[in-house]
Design a protein around this motif. Structure first.
Motif, PDB file in Angstrom:
ATOM      1  N   GLN A  65      49.481  -2.393  -3.302  1.00 56.97           N
ATOM      2  CA  GLN A  65      48.263  -3.339  -3.085  1.00 56.97           C
ATOM      3  C   GLN A  65      47.124  -2.828  -3.891  1.00 56.97           C
ATOM      4  N   VAL A  66      46.426  -3.915  -4.732  1.00 53.06           N
ATOM      5  CA  VAL A  66      45.153  -3.376  -5.283  1.00 53.06           C
ATOM      6  C   VAL A  66      44.084  -3.043  -4.062  1.00 53.06           C
ATOM      7  N   SER A  67      43.216  -2.389  -4.298  1.00 54.67           N
ATOM      8  CA  SER A  67      42.443  -1.934  -2.962  1.00 54.67           C
ATOM      9  C   SER A  67      41.313  -3.048  -2.836  1.00 54.67           C
ATOM     10  N   LEU A  68      41.274  -3.472  -1.550  1.00 53.29           N
ATOM     11  CA  LEU A  68      40.339  -4.476  -1.357  1.00 53.29           C
ATOM     12  C   LEU A  68      38.774  -4.072  -1.359  1.00 53.29           C
ATOM     13  N   ASP A  69      38.257  -3.906  -2.466  1.00 59.66           N
ATOM     14  CA  ASP A  69      36.911  -3.371  -2.763  1.00 59.66           C
ATOM     15  C   ASP A  69      35.956  -4.495  -3.467  1.00 59.66           C
ATOM     16  N   LEU A  70      35.224  -5.002  -2.423  1.00 59.52           N
ATOM     17  CA  LEU A  70      34.437  -6.431  -2.858  1.00 59.52           C
ATOM     18  C   LEU A  70      33.206  -6.165  -3.537  1.00 59.52           C
ATOM     19  N   THR A  71      32.891  -4.959  -3.661  1.00 61.35           N
ATOM     20  CA  THR A  71      31.535  -4.488  -4.374  1.00 61.35           C
ATOM     21  C   THR A  71      31.618  -4.943  -5.950  1.00 61.35           C
ATOM     22  N   PRO A  72      30.476  -5.353  -6.133  1.00 60.05           N
ATOM     23  CA  PRO A  72      30.224  -5.806  -7.808  1.00 60.05           C
ATOM     24  C   PRO A  72      30.664  -4.360  -8.589  1.00 60.05           C
ATOM     25  N   ASN A  73      31.540  -4.532  -9.623  1.00 60.17           N
ATOM     26  CA  ASN A  73      32.032  -3.547 -10.403  1.00 60.17           C
ATOM     27  C   ASN A  73      32.715  -2.391  -9.726  1.00 60.17           C
ATOM     28  N   GLY A  74      33.359  -2.654  -8.721  1.00 61.79           N
ATOM     29  CA  GLY A  74      34.105  -1.738  -7.932  1.00 61.79           C
ATOM     30  C   GLY A  74      35.257  -1.284  -8.714  1.00 61.79           C
ATOM     31  N   PRO A  75      35.945   0.026  -8.254  1.00 59.67           N
ATOM     32  CA  PRO A  75      36.859   0.692  -9.289  1.00 59.67           C
ATOM     33  C   PRO A  75      38.137  -0.226  -8.957  1.00 59.67           C
ATOM     34  N   SER A  76      38.909   0.044 -10.078  1.00 57.46           N
ATOM     35  CA  SER A  76      40.210  -0.421 -10.099  1.00 57.46           C
ATOM     36  C   SER A  76      40.984   0.571  -9.301  1.00 57.46           C
ATOM     37  N   SER A  77      41.586   0.266  -8.295  1.00 58.11           N
ATOM     38  CA  SER A  77      42.331   1.104  -7.656  1.00 58.11           C
ATOM     39  C   SER A  77      43.316   0.647  -6.871  1.00 58.11           C
ATOM     40  N   PHE A  78      44.249   1.392  -6.183  1.00 54.41           N
ATOM     41  CA  PHE A  78      45.459   0.681  -5.513  1.00 54.41           C
ATOM     42  C   PHE A  78      45.808   1.560  -4.377  1.00 54.41           C
ATOM     43  N   GLN A  79      46.414   0.861  -3.179  1.00 55.29           N
ATOM     44  CA  GLN A  79      46.856   1.338  -1.992  1.00 55.29           C
ATOM     45  C   GLN A  79      48.247   1.427  -1.893  1.00 55.29           C
ATOM     46  N   LEU A  80      48.887   2.368  -1.398  1.00 50.54           N
ATOM     47  CA  LEU A  80      50.384   2.401  -0.922  1.00 50.54           C
ATOM     48  C   LEU A  80      50.322   2.104   0.498  1.00 50.54           C
ATOM     49  N   GLU A  81      50.364   0.506   0.723  1.00 54.35           N
ATOM     50  CA  GLU A  81      50.252  -0.007   2.125  1.00 54.35           C
ATOM     51  C   GLU A  81      51.798  -0.489   2.575  1.00 54.35           C
ATOM     52  N   PRO A  82      51.940  -0.610   3.874  1.00 60.39           N
ATOM     53  CA  PRO A  82      53.156  -1.008   4.237  1.00 60.39           C
ATOM     54  C   PRO A  82      53.656  -2.356   3.817  1.00 60.39           C
ATOM     55  N   PRO A  83      54.865  -2.825   3.857  1.00 57.91           N
ATOM     56  CA  PRO A  83      55.179  -4.112   3.318  1.00 57.91           C
ATOM     57  C   PRO A  83      54.411  -5.149   4.187  1.00 57.91           C
ATOM     58  N   VAL A  84      54.270  -6.347   3.745  1.00 55.95           N
ATOM     59  CA  VAL A  84      53.345  -7.210   4.487  1.00 55.95           C
ATOM     60  C   VAL A  84      54.182  -8.593   4.214  1.00 55.95           C
ATOM     61  N   THR A  85      54.012  -9.785   4.845  1.00 54.47           N
ATOM     62  CA  THR A  85      54.526 -10.839   5.057  1.00 54.47           C
ATOM     63  C   THR A  85      53.448 -11.918   4.415  1.00 54.47           C
ATOM     64  N   CYS A  86      53.761 -12.806   3.460  1.00 50.60           N
ATOM     65  CA  CYS A  86      52.877 -13.848   3.082  1.00 50.60           C
ATOM     66  C   CYS A  86      53.339 -15.313   3.696  1.00 50.60           C
ATOM     67  N   CYS A  87      52.419 -15.587   4.444  1.00 46.08           N
ATOM     68  CA  CYS A  87      52.797 -16.843   5.342  1.00 46.08           C
ATOM     69  C   CYS A  87      51.737 -17.993   5.263  1.00 46.08           C
ATOM     70  N   THR A  88      52.156 -19.253   5.552  1.00 40.94           N
ATOM     71  CA  THR A  88      51.364 -20.252   5.577  1.00 40.94           C
ATOM     72  C   THR A  88      51.731 -21.126   6.520  1.00 40.94           C
ATOM     73  N   THR A  89      51.038 -21.873   7.078  1.00 41.39           N
ATOM     74  CA  THR A  89      51.298 -22.788   8.100  1.00 41.39           C
ATOM     75  C   THR A  89      52.707 -22.810   9.103  1.00 41.39           C
ATOM     76  N   GLY A  90      52.736 -21.392   9.421  1.00 41.14           N
ATOM     77  CA  GLY A  90      53.801 -21.106  10.185  1.00 41.14           C
ATOM     78  C   GLY A  90      55.260 -20.928   9.581  1.00 41.14           C
ATOM     79  N   ARG A  91      55.257 -21.393   8.254  1.00 39.25           N
ATOM     80  CA  ARG A  91      56.424 -21.303   7.316  1.00 39.25           C
ATOM     81  C   ARG A  91      56.346 -20.124   6.754  1.00 39.25           C
ATOM     82  N   ARG A  92      57.352 -18.970   6.777  1.00 37.61           N
ATOM     83  CA  ARG A  92      57.466 -17.975   5.815  1.00 37.61           C
ATOM     84  C   ARG A  92      57.827 -18.190   4.336  1.00 37.61           C
ATOM     85  N   LEU A  93      56.831 -17.720   3.481  1.00 35.86           N
ATOM     86  CA  LEU A  93      57.033 -17.943   2.201  1.00 35.86           C
ATOM     87  C   LEU A  93      57.859 -16.828   1.509  1.00 35.86           C
ATOM     88  N   THR A  94      57.158 -15.727   1.585  1.00 36.54           N
ATOM     89  CA  THR A  94      58.039 -14.560   1.107  1.00 36.54           C
ATOM     90  C   THR A  94      57.916 -13.454   2.283  1.00 36.54           C
TER      91      THR A  94
END
Length: 96
Positions: A65-94
Motif C-alpha cells: 500500500q502507498v503510505s497515507l501521507d497527506l502532507t504537501p510534498n510528502g515522501p513516496s513510500s509504501f507500507q506492507l499492510e495486511p490484505p484488505v477488502t474493497c467494498c461498496t454499498t454492501g457488495r464486495r467488489l474485490t
C-alpha cells in the motif's frame, strides 16, 4: 475501470500522476446514469471519492500500500499492510 485515479487523493506524489483529462471521463459518465462506480488502481490504497455523479473507488494494491501521507510534498513510500477488502454499498467488489 481505469488505472489512474480521476480524483484528488491527497497523496501528493500520487496526485502528480492522475488520469489525463478526468473532465472528459466525467462528461461521458455524466451522460450514462447506469454507471454505478468507477474503479481505479494506481494509488495502492483503498480510497473513495465522489466523481461525475457516482463513486470512484481506488482498490488497494496486491503487493503493498502507498503510505497515507497527506502532507504537501510528502515522501513516496509504501507500507506492507495486511490484505484488505474493497467494498461498496454492501457488495464486495474485490478481496485481496
Amino acid at each position: 475501470m481505469v488505472h489512474h485515479h480521476p480524483f484528488v487523493s491527497g497523496i501528493d506524489h500520487m496526485d502528480r500522476q492522475p488520469l489525463k483529462r478526468p473532465e472528459a471521463l466525467a462528461d461521458v459518465i455524466g451522460k450514462h446514469t447506469q454507471v454505478e462506480r468507477v474503479l481505479c488502481g494506481h494509488l495502492h490504497r483503498s480510497i473513495q471519492a465522489r466523481f461525475a455523479n457516482t463513486l470512484a473507488i481506488s482498490c488497494p494494491g496486491v503487493s503493498h500500500q502507498v503510505s497515507l501521507d497527506l502532507t504537501p510534498n510528502g515522501p513516496s513510500s509504501f507500507q506492507l499492510e495486511p490484505p484488505v477488502t474493497c467494498c461498496t454499498t454492501g457488495r464486495r467488489l474485490t478481496v485481496w
